[in-house]
Design an enzyme around this catalytic site. Sequence first.
Site, mmCIF file in Angstrom:
data_model
loop_
_atom_site.group_PDB
_atom_site.id
_atom_site.type_symbol
_atom_site.label_atom_id
_atom_site.label_comp_id
_atom_site.label_asym_id
_atom_site.label_seq_id
_atom_site.Cartn_x
_atom_site.Cartn_y
_atom_site.Cartn_z
ATOM 1 N N GLU A 81 0.834 -1.211 0.000
ATOM 2 C CA GLU A 81 0.000 0.000 0.000
ATOM 3 C C GLU A 81 0.865 1.256 0.000
ATOM 4 O O GLU A 81 0.576 2.228 -0.710
ATOM 5 C CB GLU A 81 -0.941 0.022 1.222
ATOM 6 C CG GLU A 81 -1.936 -1.128 1.285
ATOM 7 C CD GLU A 81 -3.062 -1.042 0.252
ATOM 8 O OE1 GLU A 81 -3.088 -0.094 -0.543
ATOM 9 O OE2 GLU A 81 -3.906 -1.959 0.256
ATOM 10 N N ARG A 95 0.657 3.719 -3.278
ATOM 11 C CA ARG A 95 0.025 5.027 -3.045
ATOM 12 C C ARG A 95 1.064 6.140 -2.877
ATOM 13 O O ARG A 95 0.966 7.183 -3.514
ATOM 14 C CB ARG A 95 -0.857 4.971 -1.789
ATOM 15 C CG ARG A 95 -1.987 3.974 -1.925
ATOM 16 C CD ARG A 95 -2.914 3.994 -0.717
ATOM 17 N NE ARG A 95 -3.679 2.748 -0.673
ATOM 18 C CZ ARG A 95 -4.944 2.644 -0.296
ATOM 19 N NH1 ARG A 95 -5.612 3.698 0.089
ATOM 20 N NH2 ARG A 95 -5.542 1.475 -0.272
ATOM 21 N N ASP A 107 -5.248 -10.013 -7.860
ATOM 22 C CA ASP A 107 -5.529 -9.093 -8.968
ATOM 23 C C ASP A 107 -4.327 -8.480 -9.682
ATOM 24 O O ASP A 107 -4.062 -8.728 -10.852
ATOM 25 C CB ASP A 107 -6.491 -7.982 -8.499
ATOM 26 C CG ASP A 107 -6.084 -7.305 -7.188
ATOM 27 O OD1 ASP A 107 -5.027 -7.644 -6.636
ATOM 28 O OD2 ASP A 107 -6.840 -6.417 -6.721
ATOM 29 N N GLU A 111 -12.531 0.196 -9.853
ATOM 30 C CA GLU A 111 -12.170 -0.765 -10.910
ATOM 31 C C GLU A 111 -13.086 -0.751 -12.138
ATOM 32 O O GLU A 111 -12.599 -0.860 -13.275
ATOM 33 C CB GLU A 111 -12.050 -2.186 -10.338
ATOM 34 C CG GLU A 111 -10.768 -2.435 -9.537
ATOM 35 C CD GLU A 111 -10.763 -1.776 -8.171
ATOM 36 O OE1 GLU A 111 -11.845 -1.341 -7.721
ATOM 37 O OE2 GLU A 111 -9.680 -1.684 -7.559
HETATM 38 C C1 DMJ Z 1 -6.380 0.359 -4.964
HETATM 39 O O1 DMJ Z 1 -5.641 0.656 -3.848
HETATM 40 C C2 DMJ Z 1 -5.566 -0.330 -6.007
HETATM 41 O O2 DMJ Z 1 -6.246 -0.285 -7.210
HETATM 42 C C3 DMJ Z 1 -5.263 -1.753 -5.669
HETATM 43 O O3 DMJ Z 1 -4.565 -2.434 -6.677
HETATM 44 C C4 DMJ Z 1 -6.516 -2.503 -5.391
HETATM 45 N N1 DMJ Z 1 -7.469 -1.803 -4.641
HETATM 46 C C5 DMJ Z 1 -7.570 -0.403 -4.536
HETATM 47 C C6 DMJ Z 1 -8.825 0.202 -5.117
HETATM 48 O O4 DMJ Z 1 -9.923 -0.578 -5.083
#
Ligand code: DMJ
Length: 595
Positions: free
Chosen positions: A194, A198, A325, A491
């Site tokens: 994270e 970010r 994912d 998404e």
């Molecule tokens: C985001 O922090 C990023 O896209 C991450 O890969 C998955 N989830 C969240 C948003 O849903």
Amino acid sequence: MAADNGVRERKRASSASKTPTNPIILKEPAEALVPEGEQKPTWKRSAFRRRLRYIIWTLFAISLTLYIAQYFGYLKSKSVRRPSRVDDLASWEPYFPPPEEVVTTADVEKRNAIVAAFKNAWAAYEADAFGSDEYHPISHTGSNLSADGGIGYMIIDSLDTMVLMGLEEEYARAREWVESGLSFERGGKQNVFEVTIRVLGGLLSTYALKNDPLYLRRAEELAALLLPAFDTPSGIPLTLIDLKERKGHADVDNSRLSGTAEATTLQLEFKYLAELTGEEEWWTLVEKVMGVVKRAMRQNVVPIFISPDTGEFHISQVRLGSRGDSYYEYLLKQYLQTDRSEPVYRQMYEAAMTEIDQFLIHKTVKSNLTFTAEMHPYRGPNGELNWRLMAKQDHLACFLAGSLLLGVTEGQQPVPPDPSTWTTEDKRDWRTGVELVKTCMATHETATGLAPEIAMFYDVNHPKAQEADWYVKHGKDGSAILDGRYILRPETIESLFLAFRLTGDQRYRDWGWQIFQSIEQHCRLPSGAYASVKDVETLPVEWEDKMETFMMSETLKYLFLLFSDASILPLNEWVFNTEAHPFPVFSPSFKTGIA
Ligand code: DMJ
């Protein structure tokens, strides 16, 4: 690189990616060497023995192969049911709007409405919680991930959106905070993934857009503090990091394992940092992770946990939601980031998409909706490994729709693409991508027009399969527990943006606007900030006191880009990290370590 080169390269990659098979070849047993005179009376017996031996060897080889497949193969279980689909790809043609209807210019009115939404939400955050990592818009408070103070989660995640939207005053105040209010020396355990996507991602993309050395300096500072997380026997990073103590920590809540997507969604950020600084260390750090993963793979779809100690996968779910994912997202994007100069990632991506199609893509009975399922492992009565199909799709999995489309065109011209150059796999992926967008939109057909966190689909044998396509799972008390929430996720909108950019099809803008209207109606607070909704099927909505940072970095950015001119951040020049931070495509100074 010219588009046709890309096609050729992909075709090469495709043939190279075929999983090597090692068939066990049974040879006829050699003739028994017996004296000539004795051969005649015994020939019938010898032939019988030969046949018997052959049968025994064959049975032995089959059992051995099955045993090995069962033991090592992740998906070779008969419990994995897959509804048969008619393979009509040969006659299938993609739909594109006629040339006069292809849209590439901004929809100024709608774009400005998105900018206003961002401005208002930002003003609320500035008034209530400026500098805090997390924002609680109902209680008008902020909180931090560390008791020592914030590390810029919200501010840094939002910077490049302000730059793109031209919000100069807001940007100037945020920059000032990054220069003089920001410190990474915060104790406690932070999530490496994270923080990377970010904060490191936000600093690097703002540097890319503004060319302001402040951001690169801060990015280097943060990367150095993240380094101890990679100090493991395998090179797979630990899940957590204490930035102040400079120490990595394993995730004790998950048997000290690391999430696969978390370990493999750091590469765009560290590789770009390596390219900018000329420091190869950042490059090799994350390439090593990919090498470990590649060696550990038994299949091209991978379990969601990997051990930082052994570098081996832990038998665990295979899915396109959390912890799965962005592994797939970054296979493609690593290839695109380095100007398609690392074919190994294209090969891994193609092999993964083939198995996703084989195992995880399914259809509903009622409306023939394409959805992604999950594979859950379980032990059979004799301890054997089996896999159960779960018709469960996280909102997160909606990223795959746009990613599949991007994988076909690689962001190259023309728009819409020319399908005459497509391979069968390109057609397959395009069709699945387009169908998945529709399914993700279908999950917005709720009382609020917002999609739930998790949609369950009725599989073929379910008694309700003829009546409905999907539902939200409810707890014993009848509540939609956590599955019915909408936490401002991006998404579906991300996929709409990609689909629109690659086709110029107005339909994707219309759907994006529809979602934005629902967000405005049900998530927007009087202050202008946005709150999560507890159950997308309950009116009037109940809110949760949280505005996720990805509302500012992703949801509103992708909406803004959806209504902007196509010349802003063209997809053949920019690649978005998983938090929607754009990095430029570059020809790498360093070579891939896992080719
Ligand atoms: C985001 O922090 C990023 O896209 C991450 O890969 C998955 N989830 C969240 C948003 O849903």
